[in-house]
Design an enzyme around this catalytic site. Structure first.
Site, PDB file in Angstrom:
ATOM      1  N   GLU A  48       0.784  -1.227   0.000  1.00  0.00           N
ATOM      2  CA  GLU A  48       0.000   0.000   0.000  1.00  0.00           C
ATOM      3  C   GLU A  48       0.823   1.289   0.000  1.00  0.00           C
ATOM      4  O   GLU A  48       0.400   2.286  -0.576  1.00  0.00           O
ATOM      5  CB  GLU A  48      -0.924   0.008   1.242  1.00  0.00           C
ATOM      6  CG  GLU A  48      -1.978  -1.085   1.256  1.00  0.00           C
ATOM      7  CD  GLU A  48      -3.039  -0.881   0.195  1.00  0.00           C
ATOM      8  OE1 GLU A  48      -3.350   0.285  -0.130  1.00  0.00           O
ATOM      9  OE2 GLU A  48      -3.546  -1.890  -0.340  1.00  0.00           O
ATOM     10  N   SER A  85     -42.745 -33.829  43.461  1.00  0.00           N
ATOM     11  CA  SER A  85     -42.246 -34.148  44.804  1.00  0.00           C
ATOM     12  C   SER A  85     -40.857 -33.614  45.081  1.00  0.00           C
ATOM     13  O   SER A  85     -40.415 -33.634  46.233  1.00  0.00           O
ATOM     14  CB  SER A  85     -42.268 -35.666  45.017  1.00  0.00           C
ATOM     15  OG  SER A  85     -43.595 -36.144  45.023  1.00  0.00           O
TER      16      SER A  85
END
Length: 813
Positions: free
Chosen positions: A87, A476
């Site tokens: 770049e 239960s």
């Protein structure tokens, strides 16, 4: 001639001045409205939130832009070199604008070409952070002005850092760290020269260099970057040639969750973070979340729950194929379009190609991974008759159950099925997703940390989390709450209650509860009542002390937020979740201290600052700068005591009896101190078991998502307890035995397990029972719930009472 030259020179000078002035005005006007470049100092890009297990394993990532911010010092030189070569090779030399590049771009533009090239890394930072992406002369001039200003305000390294963390790489990844993970499943430090060069090639146009759609073009662009690295002296010619000879080697990382079997847990954490901080914090905040999940325990929990569901489901036969496909074309293409179970890798999709009297010929779904490569060939195998025995025994035909004599009676060509490879590698076995489901939670009782969670058979098949979202009747398994309330308010484990018929009027309605086995056992102790899960005793006990007290304790334990004081709720007729029930049992296991269930240990923001910590204990003297003979640091547990520690031990001891002699006796085969309680709801719609050791609580239920009966005789002891047993057998393997600790001051007295009175020396049927200071066995025989409420001495029991006592309890469930 001289005067003429001077004349033209003067005109030229005037024109130059006018042009310069015009340019100055033009530039000045553009400069007035430029964005404030100082915002770069406070740059906080959207960053990926990452969720980890206790051992550091990555569980999931959440982001709109998959980005991990890295300081420039953490980025290897070879990676920087790749981007500078691709770049802006003069990055560390120019003042923000590369004039050679500008002239080159201007020539192209003057010839009628597009606005292109010439942008330095600094200019790209200006464009990406502060400007639009429009291709105009005005934007390019603004870009140049901002670049000069940025170069004056920030160092080159800071500018490069901003660039490498901001740019888009394709495949949803932003920033170099995110791109390295997305494309190669590696950290930046692990990238090779070839991999770094490919990533450096992408910002120019990620879609133009897609690794799979445009592979050759991507390789050419990567090799050009490698050549630039060689030319600029970053790598040697030999290294460059070697790198260029490598394939792209892209291995995309999967999104979402990563830790196997952790999907339900990860999704629950995601919901919690959104509820606590909002969606933006999750998807952009870059949070680091350390959860409580133990990956090894999670695998054991998944396997135990799946085995239990499959065992129940296969006993009820085969419900038919997943779907059907047309075999006239390429069956591999058609089969490949059928959704598979991503989180059950042991199973594969297959299509029936042919059948005989002894087996099925099947074609396996293509597209599986083998050593990182995608296998697309058409693979066939067989299912022997004996490997689909459950389907032969019972399968559904036109809505009716039937038996089969050959595999072809069950399945026909074109049927898509689920299969699992046999352990010996010869052929496959038929499988089906269970219609029944359930949820499981494992928790540390001392901290509330959730160590494992199973929300169903498969998250891929159903994302509904049955451990936290399913509202079910606990049956239960709620009874220990009732008994704990009684023990905390004057009753003892040796208190005797009548186990006999009872009718209760509720308004204009009459309620006549029954024991599970339909029988009664006469007078029995509280211990016997919970060990044998006697409904009538529990109703009498709740009625005797009042449902308002029961409701208060249920809310204390967090089982319900607001419990109506209806007597039927004493038998677990209300609705709650596995998570809440496990949390309640954890408070009994830890001595009665309140805890908050937590899936998250710690959350840190993007800078490492802790913003949440589950452990709220204060640490005195933990931050002393010097040693000055002060007391040693001490963690102070400030948790509220919601149950007397002695009561907690009493109810724990009684639930140990459930395992040793009662409805969960199968678990006693583990040979460990374990307490727990089974639960079976009306019409056998849900089967529960919640149990614990001194350091681990595990609870689960099994039931259909749309409640329906599990079948006559289906109980918590028969369905849920074996799942708990399988889980605990693996978790407790090779660990020392730890006993439940008796609180200081409690008295252990031998009592007659039938009368609840102190046992005489040599008496049979005795048990050591725990009593609080100031309490003990009764001196006379008193039965709670007898119509006359008469106190009778043990020597004067009627023949009927003696008979009732000698009968003991009723049937187990």
């Amino acid at each position: 001639m001289i005067r003429l030259i001077g004349y033209f020179f003067g005109i030229g000078t005037m024109l130059a001045l006018l042009v310069a002035g015009g340019v100055a005005v033009y530039v000045g006007n553009l400069a007035k409205d430029l964005p404030d470049y100082e915002v770069l100092a406070n740059y906080e890009p959207p960053v990926t939130t990452r969720v980890h297990a206790v051992d550091g394993s990555l569980m999931g990532e959440f982001a709109r832009q998959r980005r991990l911010y890295l300081p420039v010092q953490a980025i290897p030189d070879r990676v920087k070199a790749a981007f500078l070569s691709a770049e802006d090779k003069n990055f560390y030399k120019h003042p923000g604008v590369d004039f050679e590049g500008v002239i080159r771009a201007a020539v192209v533009y003057a010839k009628g070409g597009p606005m292109q090239g010439g942008s330095t890394i600094t200019q790209q930072v200006a464009k990406n952070f502060l400007l639009t992406r429009e291709q105009t002369l005005d934007r390019k001039v603004k870009e140049a002005i901002l670049s000069f200003r940025i170069e004056q305000a920030y160092s080159k390294d800071r500018i490069l850092e901003l660039y490498l963390n901001e740019i888009f790489f394709g495949l949803g990844s932003y920033g170099i760290a995110g791109a390295a993970l997305t494309y190669f499943d590696k950290s930046v430090n692990e990238l090779t020269v070839a991999e770094a060069a490919y990533l450096a090639a992408l910002p120019k146009g990620p879609s133009n260099y897609h690794p799979f759609r445009y592979t050759q073009r991507a390789i050419e662009r990567r090799n050009w970057v490698i050549d630039q690295m060689v030319e600029n002296g970053y790598v040697s010619r030999e290294e460059g040639d070697k790198a260029k000879a490598e394939p792209l080697g892209v291995k995309p990382r999967r999104n979402g969750t990563y830790l196997f079997a952790g999907e339900y847990f990860t999704e629950e954490v995601r919901r919690e973070i959104i509820a606590r901080y909002g969606e933006n914090a999750l998807y952009e905040g870059g949070l680091s979340v350390r959860t409580t999940l133990d990956p090894k325990m999670q695998l054991v929990a998944r396997r135990a729950m799946q085995n239990g569901l499959l065992k129940y489901d296969t006993l009820r036969g085969y419900r038919g194929p997943v779907t059907q496909i047309d075999l006239t074309g390429d069956w591999g293409v058609a089969l490949g379009e059928v959704k598979k179970l991503d989180d059950v890798p042991e199973w594969r999709l297959a299509v029936v190609l042919d059948s005989s009297n002894s087996d099925l010929t099947i074609g396996l779904q293509p597209g599986r991974q083998v050593s990182g490569a995608l296998v697309e060939e058409r693979e066939t195998s067989t299912i022997a008759k004996e490997d689909m025995a459950f389907a032969m025994r019972q399968h559904v035909v036109d809505g009716k159950k039937a038996r089969a004599s050959t595999p072809g009676d069950v399945l026909k060509p074109g049927d898509v099925i689920l299969v699992e490879k046999k352990t010996d590698g010869n052929g496959y076995s038929l499988r089906q997703i269970p219609a029944v489901s359930g949820g499981l939670v494992a928790m540390d009782p001392h901290t509330g940390r959730v160590l494992a969670m199973v929300g169903g058979f498969s998250y891929s098949e159903s994302e509904f989390n049955r451990a936290t979202q399913a509202q079910r009747q606990p049956g239960s398994s709620f009874k220990p709450i009732v008994y704990a309330a009684a023990l905390d308010n004057g009753y003892t484990p040796a208190s005797v209650i009548m186990d006999g018929p009872i009718t209760i009027r509720i308004g204009n309605e009459v309620w006549t509860p029954k024991n599970y086995d339909g029988k009664t056992a006469g007078p029995a102790t509280l211990r016997s009542g919970i060990e044998r899960s006697r409904n009538l005793m529990t109703v009498r006990l709740a009625n005797d002390m009042g449902m308002k007290l029961v409701a208060e304790y249920a809310e204390r334990f967090g089982v319900y937020d607001k419990m109506p004081p209806h007597i039927a709720l004493a038998l677990g007729a209300g609705e709650t979740t596995v998570m809440r029930m496990v949390t309640a049992y954890a408070m009994m296991a830890n001595g009665g201290r309140q805890i908050k269930p937590s899936l998250i240990d710690r959350i840190q923001d993007r800078y490492g600052k802790t913003v949440f910590k589950h452990d709220e204990r204060a640490c005195e003297n933990c931050v002393a700068a010097d040693w000055e003979n002060q007391p040693e640091p001490e963690l102070v547990d400030n948790a509220e005591q919601i149950l007397d520690p002695m009561t907690a031990y009493q109810i724990t001891s009684m639930m140990e009896g459930v395992v040793q002699r009662g409805t969960a006796v199968t678990i006693s085969e583990l040979g460990r101190p374990i307490a727990g309680k089974t639960g079976t709801t009306n019409d056998e719609k849900d089967a529960w078991f919640i149990g614990f050791t001194p350091n681990l609580v595990v609870g689960l239920y099994m039931g259909y998502d749309k409640p329906q009966g599990l079948g006559k005789g289906a109980t918590g002891g028969g369905l849920a307890a074996p799942i708990f047993k399988e889980f605990m057998a693996e978790i407790l393997k090779d660990t020392p035995i730890v006993d439940f600790q008796v609180p200081e001051g409690m008295k252990l007295i031998a009592i007659n397990r039938k009368t609840g009175m102190q046992a005489r020396e040599g008496d049979a049927g005795t048990i050591m029972e725990a009593f609080k200071p100031g309490t003990g066995p009764a001196d006379s025989y008193w039965v709670i719930g007898m119509d006359d409420g008469e106190s009778i001495s043990a020597e004067k029991l009627s023949p009927q009472a003696s008979k009732a006592i000698s009968q003991g309890g009723g049937g187990l469930y």
